[in-house]
Structure formats: C-alpha cells, structure tokens
Enzyme design. Structure first.
Site, PDB file in Angstrom:
ATOM      1  N   LYS A 200       0.952  -1.393   0.012  1.00 23.18           N
ATOM      2  CA  LYS A 200       0.060  -0.242   0.292  1.00 23.18           C
ATOM      3  C   LYS A 200       0.615   1.391   0.021  1.00 23.18           C
ATOM      4  O   LYS A 200       0.278   2.243  -0.421  1.00 23.18           O
ATOM      5  CB  LYS A 200      -1.450  -0.641   1.231  1.00 23.18           C
ATOM      6  CG  LYS A 200      -0.165   0.149   2.445  1.00 23.18           C
ATOM      7  CD  LYS A 200      -0.267   1.663   2.669  1.00 23.18           C
ATOM      8  CE  LYS A 200       0.961   1.096   4.677  1.00 23.18           C
ATOM      9  NZ  LYS A 200       1.674   2.620   4.624  1.00 23.18           N
ATOM     10  N   THR A 257      -3.344   5.392   4.608  1.00 26.12           N
ATOM     11  CA  THR A 257      -2.694   5.344   4.072  1.00 26.12           C
ATOM     12  C   THR A 257      -2.570   6.982   2.909  1.00 26.12           C
ATOM     13  O   THR A 257      -2.475   7.165   2.835  1.00 26.12           O
ATOM     14  CB  THR A 257      -1.566   4.646   3.819  1.00 26.12           C
ATOM     15  OG1 THR A 257      -1.138   4.065   4.488  1.00 26.12           O
ATOM     16  CG2 THR A 257      -0.330   5.732   3.770  1.00 26.12           C
TER      17      THR A 257
HETATM   18  O1  LIG Z   1       1.807   3.010   7.510  1.00 32.41           O
HETATM   19  C1  LIG Z   1       1.147   3.864   7.756  1.00 32.41           C
HETATM   20  C2  LIG Z   1      -0.218   4.024   7.930  1.00 32.41           C
HETATM   21  O2  LIG Z   1      -0.319   1.892   8.563  1.00 32.41           O
HETATM   22  C3  LIG Z   1       1.931   5.139   7.796  1.00 32.41           C
HETATM   23  O3  LIG Z   1       2.034   5.905   6.207  1.00 32.41           O
HETATM   24  P1  LIG Z   1       3.260   6.036   6.180  1.00 32.41           P
HETATM   25  O4  LIG Z   1       4.513   5.395   6.177  1.00 32.41           O
HETATM   26  O5  LIG Z   1       2.999   6.062   4.820  1.00 32.41           O
HETATM   27  O6  LIG Z   1       3.439   7.681   6.627  1.00 32.41           O
END
Ligand SMILES: O=C(CO)COP(=O)(O)O
Ligand SMILES: NC(=O)C1=CN([C@@H]2O[C@H](COP(=O)(O)OP(=O)(O)OC[C@H]3O[C@@H](n4cnc5c(N)ncnc54)[C@H](O)[C@@H]3O)[C@@H](O)[C@H]2O)C=CC1
Length: 344
Positions: A200, A257
């Site tokens: 993701k 995300t």
């Molecule tokens: O894994 C995450 C949210 O579940 C954090 O995402 P990021 O690493 O893109 O900040």
C-alpha cells in the site's frame, strides 16, 4: 510473563527503534499494561523520553507515559522481553537484528512493525527475521493496520491485526496491545498481513503523485481500487488468503494511508507530483517513506512470480528510470482493455 502482585499477568516488551511508530507502539503497549523499554540509537532521544516524556523529533507535543522507558543499550532493552518489536527502517533490519541476535530472550516473540520488502533478496520482513534470528515461524509475528502514528499516539480510536503462524502467539500479542482506544484482531495469514502493509505504500506514492498533479477523488479512488487488485494479485501468487486484503491490514491500511496528508509515502508522491525532483523530495523527507525503496523489491518479486503490477512499474519508472509522471500516468490509463477481474 510475570505474575503481578494481586494476581494479574504483566508482560515485558522491547521496542527496537524510537522513531514515530516505534515510540507510538511503545506507548500503546504501555497503556495496555506492559513494561516497555524502547531502544533508541541516539542518546538525546533516550533523554527526551525518560526525562521529558516526549519524543520531540518524531512526535512533538505527544505526552508519553512516565512508565515508558528508553535506553541506548540494546541488551538492557531486550533483557527478559516477552515481545521484541522491530521498528527500524526495513532496509536496515538485517544489519541491526544481526547485532541483537545474541541478546534475544530464548522464548520471546519477534514482532515486525515494518512495512517494507528487502532490496536484493525480495524478502518480507518476517522472512528476514526468521532467517537472521534463526527462529521458527511460531516465534515471528506481524502487527499491521491503518495506524498513522500521530493519531494513535494521540489516543484516537484505532485497530490493527496481530498475525502469526501460531494462533496462540497471535492471541498473546492481541491481548498485549488492546487498550480502551485500540482494538486488535488476530490472523494466521502472515504473508497477507505483511504484503498489505508493504505494497500500500507504493499505491500511496502513486496517489500522492496524482494529488500533486491536481487530480481529485475520482482518480484517487481509481488508483486505490486498482492498487488493491495489484496487492491481491501478488498476495495470491505468494499464498496469502485473499480475505485478508478486505480487512484492516489490506483495504483498511490502503484507505488510511492514501487518504491522509500525514502519510510520508503519500506526501513523498505529492511532492513529486508538484514538480520537485527526486533529490529535492528526498532532502525534505525527514522520516521513513518505505515505498520508495521497497517499490524496486516488490516489482522484482512480482516479476519472479509472473504477476502484473502496472502501478508498481509506473512508480519504479518515475523514481528510478526518469520517466515523467505525466507519461507514466498516460501509459497506465491507456493499457489494453480488460475485464475488471482480469488476473485475479
Ligand atoms: O503505515 C502507515 C499507516 O498505516 C504510515 O504510512 P506512511 O509510512 O506513509 O506514513
Ligand atoms: N509512522 C507510522 O505511522 C507507521 C510506520 N510503520 C512502519 O514502521 C517502520 C518504522 O517507521 P517509523 O518509525 O515510522 O520511521 P521513522 O522515520 O519515524 O523512524 C525511524 C527510526 O529508525 C531509526 N533509524 C534510521 N536508520 C537506522 C539505522 N540504520 N539503524 C537503526 N535505526 C535507524 C531512526 O533514528 C528512527 O528512530 C517502517 O517500516 C514503517 O513503514 C508502520 C505503521 C505506522
């Protein structure tokens, strides 16, 4: 685990890595009643957590529990731990863990908090853990879900999945992380839970680029939905349970995300979409955006298993092959016509 005076059971946790998620996970397990020690590389982090109860670099303004301890001494953090949570950047896990192996308590469960795939080997984090620590799958767990550190650290309601091949170990991790503001579900689908989190990030880079280009919710929904199809295709090839991708560690994390300006991956993509060069974006990105490096490893993994991942290919082309974002976008939209469930 130890008996508390009065009958309850407490548990000891070592969190290896005092960045935004390691610190947040430490706070969560402390709030759940654990005795938690966070290992930090830098003495100033240790001092900030122990003396001021704040990790001012990664979670400014968040008050940490006084009971949450920090140390720069890995042996001290790991002594007697029931759970060892690993929260360093994915590409540094192998080297860091190798140094910690002699210090790991023999029956501890090693919990990956990381959302990345190793460059060069294409191994998932749980595979790197099993290999480097030489422990059976029953002692390796993954904890993943839609958890933006700052929100969970603020005590906002959230949830995650604790996955382990050993259902009983997953249940123990579940019990260790449940608080009045946080729910944990169990799973034995380690592959699916782990892939959802790692891939993701690549979709979030793509969504960020679209947002940076000025596109709206229709494009975002298109990318998230087809991104999920991409995650599920890779998951199926690697033996994951497809239902996992409809859950918190799949669709849940993807939505969280890709929708949040707090996401480092989405923000990274957005900066590229606004016209910054890769070097400029790297220079302004202070925290770990795992998808940037893991995209290459995920694409290699996909090719090994003959899985088509056009969005991942587009992200790699933009990041590492100098392809302009507009060209990558038009090659995605003009792919040959297919039924929606093609390849699933
Ligand atoms: O894994 C995450 C949210 O579940 C954090 O995402 P990021 O690493 O893109 O900040
Ligand atoms: N921040 C979040 O919201 C979430 C992050 N994650 C995952 O957690 C993992 C850790 O990320 P964050 O804590 O967010 O990153 P971060 O960038 O906030 O912190 C990284 C930490 O690792 C340390 N570090 C950097 N290089 C290192 C090295 N070579 N050796 C040892 N330590 C090193 C840094 O000093 C810092 O303490 C990532 O895989 C991420 O995908 C998972 C869920 C949520």
């Amino acid at each position: 685990m130890e008996r508390r005076r009065g009958g309850g059971v407490t548990f000891r946790v070592a969190v290896m890595g005092a960045g935004s998620w390691g610190t947040t996970f430490g706070k969560l397990l402390c709030d759940a009643g654990g005795e938690v020690t966070v290992w930090a590389r830098r003495p100033e982090r240790v001092e900030a957590i122990n003396e001021r109860h704040e990790n001012s670099e990664y979670l400014p303004g968040v008050e940490l529990p006084a009971a949450l301890r920090a140390t720069a001494d890995a042996a001290e953090a790991l002594a007697g731990a029931d759970f060892v949570a690993l929260a360093v950047p994915a590409q540094t896990l192998r080297e860091n863990l190798a140094a910690w192996v002699p210090l790991l308590p023999p029956r501890s469960v090693l919990v990956s908090l990381m959302k990345g795939v190793e460059l060069g080997t294409c191994r998932r984090m749980s595979e790197v853990i099993g290999e480097v620590a030489d422990v059976p799958a029953e002692r390796v767990a993954v904890f993943s879900g839609p958890n933006l550190a700052r929100e969970i650290a603020a005590g906002q309601p959230g949830a995650a999945v604790a996955a382990c091949a050993d259902e009983e170990a997953a249940r123990r991790l579940q019990a260790a992380a449940m608080t009045p503001y946080f729910r944990v579900y169990t799973s034995t689908d380690v592959v699916g839970v782990e892939l959802g989190g790692a891939v993701k990030n690549i979709v979030a880079l793509c969504v960020g680029m679209a947002v940076g280009l000025g596109f709206g919710d229709s494009t975002r929904a298109l990318l998230m939905t087809r991104g999920l199809a991409e995650i599920a295709r890779l998951g199926a090839a690697l033996g994951a349970d497809e239902h996992t991708f409809a859950g918190l560690a799949g669709m849940g994390d993807l939505i969280g995300t890709c929708s949040s300006p707090l996401s480092r991956n989405r923000t990274f993509g957005e900066n590229l979409g606004r016209g910054m060069t890769l070097d400029e974006v790297v220079a302004v990105t202070k925290q770990t955006a795992e998808g940037v490096k893991s995209s290459g490893a995920v694409l290699e993994l996909a090719r090994k298993h003959n899985v088509e991942m056009p969005m991942t290919e587009a992200v790699v082309a933009v990041l590492y092959e100098g392809v302009p974002i507009a060209d990558a976008a038009s090659s995605l939209i003009s792919r040959s016509p297919k039924p929606e469930r093609y390849g699933l």
